[in-house]
Design a protein around this motif. Structure first.
Motif, mmCIF file in Angstrom:
data_model
loop_
_atom_site.group_PDB
_atom_site.id
_atom_site.type_symbol
_atom_site.label_atom_id
_atom_site.label_comp_id
_atom_site.label_asym_id
_atom_site.label_seq_id
_atom_site.Cartn_x
_atom_site.Cartn_y
_atom_site.Cartn_z
ATOM 1 N N HIS A 29 -4.564 4.284 4.491
ATOM 2 C CA HIS A 29 -3.457 5.022 5.083
ATOM 3 C C HIS A 29 -2.418 4.092 5.702
ATOM 4 C CE1 HIS A 29 -1.725 7.923 8.179
ATOM 5 N NE2 HIS A 29 -1.605 8.612 7.061
ATOM 6 N N SER A 30 -2.659 2.781 5.635
ATOM 7 C CA SER A 30 -1.734 1.807 6.212
ATOM 8 C C SER A 30 -0.432 1.788 5.429
ATOM 9 C CB SER A 30 -2.371 0.416 6.208
ATOM 10 O OG SER A 30 -2.743 0.055 4.894
ATOM 11 N N LYS A 31 0.639 1.342 6.090
ATOM 12 C CA LYS A 31 1.958 1.269 5.454
ATOM 13 C C LYS A 31 2.447 -0.175 5.560
ATOM 14 C CE LYS A 31 1.464 5.719 6.980
ATOM 15 N NZ LYS A 31 0.915 6.320 5.811
ATOM 16 N N SER A 78 -0.053 2.826 12.023
ATOM 17 C CA SER A 78 -0.101 3.945 11.077
ATOM 18 C C SER A 78 -1.126 4.984 11.520
ATOM 19 C CB SER A 78 -0.485 3.440 9.682
ATOM 20 O OG SER A 78 -1.764 2.822 9.711
ATOM 21 N N ALA A 79 -1.870 4.696 12.600
ATOM 22 C CA ALA A 79 -3.049 5.502 12.945
ATOM 23 C C ALA A 79 -2.824 6.420 14.135
ATOM 24 C CB ALA A 79 -4.236 4.590 13.246
ATOM 25 N N ARG A 111 -10.636 5.503 7.723
ATOM 26 C CA ARG A 111 -9.425 5.101 7.010
ATOM 27 C C ARG A 111 -9.118 3.636 7.282
ATOM 28 N NH1 ARG A 111 -4.838 9.887 7.548
ATOM 29 N NH2 ARG A 111 -6.044 11.538 6.539
ATOM 30 N N VAL A 112 -8.407 3.037 6.353
ATOM 31 C CA VAL A 112 -7.863 1.705 6.597
ATOM 32 C C VAL A 112 -6.473 1.919 7.201
ATOM 33 C CG1 VAL A 112 -7.107 -0.478 5.598
ATOM 34 C CG2 VAL A 112 -9.158 0.658 4.710
ATOM 35 N N GLU A 113 -6.373 1.638 8.493
ATOM 36 C CA GLU A 113 -5.119 1.770 9.227
ATOM 37 C C GLU A 113 -4.757 0.409 9.796
ATOM 38 O OE1 GLU A 113 -3.563 4.656 9.373
ATOM 39 O OE2 GLU A 113 -4.988 6.314 9.550
ATOM 40 N N VAL A 114 -3.477 0.188 10.039
ATOM 41 C CA VAL A 114 -3.034 -1.087 10.595
ATOM 42 C C VAL A 114 -2.132 -0.854 11.798
ATOM 43 C CG1 VAL A 114 -1.722 -3.201 10.163
ATOM 44 C CG2 VAL A 114 -3.225 -2.287 8.383
ATOM 45 N N GLY A 115 -2.549 -1.420 12.938
ATOM 46 C CA GLY A 115 -1.689 -1.513 14.110
ATOM 47 C C GLY A 115 -1.168 -2.940 14.177
ATOM 48 N N THR A 163 0.862 -1.190 0.000
ATOM 49 C CA THR A 163 0.000 0.000 0.000
ATOM 50 C C THR A 163 0.892 1.232 0.000
ATOM 51 O OG1 THR A 163 -0.125 0.082 2.426
ATOM 52 C CG2 THR A 163 -1.854 -1.154 1.279
ATOM 53 N N LEU A 164 0.571 2.208 -0.850
ATOM 54 C CA LEU A 164 1.369 3.426 -0.967
ATOM 55 C C LEU A 164 0.481 4.647 -0.769
ATOM 56 C CD1 LEU A 164 3.520 2.516 -4.113
ATOM 57 C CD2 LEU A 164 4.164 2.286 -1.701
#
Length: 685
Positions: free
Chosen positions: A434-436, A609-610, A620-624, A371-372
């Motif tokens: 918004h995840s990395k 990322s959140a 948003r799509v965020e990933v912890g 994801t970018l």
């Protein structure tokens, strides 16, 4: 506990006090002089974006009815007035810093910023020749017809508003507009004189040479003053994500350039009659007028030249190696053995590029998914992905086209990737991604094995040299299995839940974070040590803040490290007596998001990322992602302990927003960013 009565700072006001902390760095005499000028630039750029996005949103909200404003929880009109009062005070500090402190500081170092009235004959000739050779052909004045509409001012562009008059003969005065092109260098270093250095700005070069521009007229007086208009930059987009979306986005970006005026910054030396003409022709309301000094668009000062000593700038940090990772050995072999953490910008971003480069050429790698969000101008990440596709790998990129102010760049990258044979997913209909995250599929002994990189910051090698972030390499199945499911979901342009180890928004983040906070509340009520640490850029979500207040009242000790917006108020009786909060502003931008729940070896630690804002949690799509490796967990905790001990660059966040530095005369001076670099360097020994 009613949410209406919990201590809560308005997010816009909190943001302004964050930007004041940036201004504090410009005032700090221990900061090298050129760096202080750069902090003024950062303050100015931040404020510009604030007006383009947040003030424009508030302006739209002023049209709501009374009932809607009640549901909103604050009065937008009142908040706009409060914003203006704070900004005017900050701008006065800004002007004082630039004029009194920094100009004098440069002079003490034999560097002088000259304006158009301070040039001697030889320097004047040098400036005239430079103007005629490099600048004049780029300037085309627009003569103002008072009976016709005023020319459309471009968002954030710099202009001269000009008045032409004649003193002896009664000749009706005329007005003109000169756009100062962005392509021209803002600073010119003049020839030295007796070891004295001189710099002149583009505006002053033009003012010095105004006669060369208006020579066709018979006026003998030409007055010119800089102005800059900031417009509403929010986009109104159809939510359809399809091939047509790119065309819709391009059209919306064009509309952004003509958005409603949000702020007119003008030289306060401008005569009232000229200002009145501007106000009348632009039809701009009084609350959007902001007086300033002769220099606007101060964001350009990030490139202020240093013709003097190297001591006027921070010495460059040489990026450190990561113990155990080697540039000539397989990254996959190393990650298969244990997790590795890259602490940016202290350690080299090359490891992430090498990870992608190795994936691009490794015969065992069959698939890359990533994801970018924001990319560097000449992105090595993009080049690695295109080369991987050319080498026969299946490469899938989810490129978020709705990344604010990077939309145009991401449209360009979309085309580049597709031309290179990469499968591109533009994003989701209702949510920004918004995840990395990056997942590599490798075939080992005829079975798929997955390797991942998950980070708190973007896959952007330029910002990786300026932002403090963490990037994790892992092959742990607990994480990679969840990532396989997540990418499968995203590729189907949807969101899902049911992740066992990842904390993923928008469907699960709120409930999982709430469960962790509730767990610590239960621990505290059982009489055992309970602890929460949250490091984020922004803390603004009301439900999370309400829950943290309840945890504090239950006896949970809570440490907060919040760089920017903090709507929670620490130290309030019956709400937050067990909560302390600091903000660290220094050479690098603190950008990492870390959540810790519990104490000792049983504590749960997540990188994410959140930020803790409603938009991140719900839209948003965020990933912890959990830190499962003992050594990595210890390293992150050591870094956090250094930050909590900072008594040089840490400010205390409190209700009055005093931005008081955290000082401890009895303790040794601890400047976190310096100490973290030393800590990581010593680990290599």
């Amino acid at each position: 506990m009613s949410k209406k009565h919990i201590p809560f700072v308005n997010r816009e006001i909190s943001w302004l006090y964050f930007n004041e902390r940036v201004l504090q760095e410009a005032a700090d005499e221990t900061v090298p002089l050129i760096e202080r000028i750069k902090f003024l630039s950062i303050y100015s750029s931040n404020l510009e974006e604030f007006y383009r996005v947040r003030v424009s949103t508030l302006a739209r909200l002023t049209n709501l009815n009374v009932k809607a404003k009640t549901l909103l929880g604050f009065n937008p009109k009142k908040t706009l007035n409060e914003i203006k009062n704070i900004v005017v005070k900050q701008e006065k500090k800004f002007d004082q810093l630039f004029q009194a402190t920094l100009i004098n500081g440069l002079a003490q170092n034999k560097i002088f910023i000259l304006n158009d009235t301070q040039l001697n004959v030889s320097r004047g000739e040098f400036v005239i020749n430079h103007f005629r050779d490099k600048i004049l052909s780029n300037l085309v004045p627009i003569m103002i017809d008072m009976d016709k509409p005023f020319p459309e001012l471009k968002d954030r562009n710099l202009y001269f508003f000009v008045k032409l008059s004649r003193t002896e003969i009664k000749l009706k005065e005329r007005f003109a507009l000169i756009e100062i092109p962005k392509t021209l260098s803002r600073f010119l270093v003049l020839p030295d004189t007796n070891e004295l250095k001189f710099i002149i700005l583009l505006e002053d070069i033009i003012k010095y040479c105004l006669d060369d521009i208006f020579y066709v007229f018979t006026y003998d007086t030409v007055e010119a003053f800089t102005i800059q208009l900031t417009r509403d930059s929010e986009l109104d987009l159809d939510k359809t994500v399809s091939d047509k979306f790119i065309e819709d986005l391009k059209n919306s970006l064009e509309k952004r350039k003509k958005g409603k005026p949000m702020r007119l910054l003008y030289d306060s030396a401008m005569p009232l009659d000229m200002l009145n003409v501007l106000i009348a022709k632009l039809k701009i309301e009084a609350e959007y007028l902001l007086p300033g000094n002769r220099y606007h668009k101060f964001g350009d000062f990030i490139a202020f030249p240093n013709p003097g000593s190297k001591d006027l700038e921070y010495p460059p940090n040489v990026p450190l190696k990561v113990e155990g990772l080697h540039r000539t050995q397989s990254v996959f072999t190393k990650i298969a053995e244990r997790d590795y953490l890259v602490n940016l910008p202290y350690q080299s971003y090359d490891y992430i590029i090498l990870f992608l480069r190795e994936a691009a050429i490794d015969p065992k790698v069959v698939e890359i998914q990533i994801t970018l969000y924001r990319l560097a101008e000449n992105s090595k990440v993009i080049n690695a992905l295109i080369n991987a596709a050319k080498n026969g790998k299946s490469v899938s990129v989810l490129l978020e086209l709705k990344a604010r102010f990077d939309e145009q760049a991401n449209i360009f990258w979309t085309s580049r990737l597709m031309e290179g044979g990469v499968k591109v997913n533009y994003g989701l209909t209702d949510y920004k991604v918004h995840s990395k995250i990056c997942l590599i599929k490798r075939i080992e002994k005829e079975k798929p094995v997955y390797y991942a990189n998950l980070a708190t910051g973007n896959f952007n090698e330029k910002t990786a040299g300026l932002y403090c972030d963490h990037s994790l390499f892992t092959a742990k199945k607990q994480i990679t299995k969840d990532l396989v499911k997540l990418f499968d979901t995203l590729n189907r342009k949807t969101v899902s839940k049911g992740f066992k180890h990842l904390i993923v928004s928008p469907l699960e983040m709120r409930s999982k974070l709430t469960n962790f906070i509730n767990r610590e509340i239960r621990v505290a009520k059982a009489g055992k040590p309970a602890y929460i640490l949250l490091k984020v850029n922004s803390l603004a979500d009301e439900d999370i803040i309400d829950k943290l207040y309840k945890a504090s009242n239950a006896g949970v000790k809570i440490d907060l490290i919040v760089r920017g917006i903090c709507c929670l108020v620490p130290g309030v009786k019956d709400f937050s007596e067990n909560i302390t909060a600091i903000s660290i502003i220094d050479k690098f931008l603190e950008h990492a998001r870390i959540y810790i729940f519990g104490t000792g070896d049983t504590r749960d630690m997540f990188l994410s990322s959140a930020d803790l804002m409603s938009r991140n949690i719900e839209h948003r799509v965020e990933v912890g992602f959990p830190i499962l490796d003992y050594e990595v967990k210890k390293e992150i905790q050591d870094i956090l302990d250094i930050q909590l001990a900072d008594n040089v660059k840490a400010r205390i966040i409190n209700g009055p927003n005093t931005n008081r530095y955290k000082k401890n005369r009895l303790a040794k001076k601890t400047r976190a960013q310096v100490e973290i670099y030393s800590y990581l360097k010593n680990k290599l020994k």
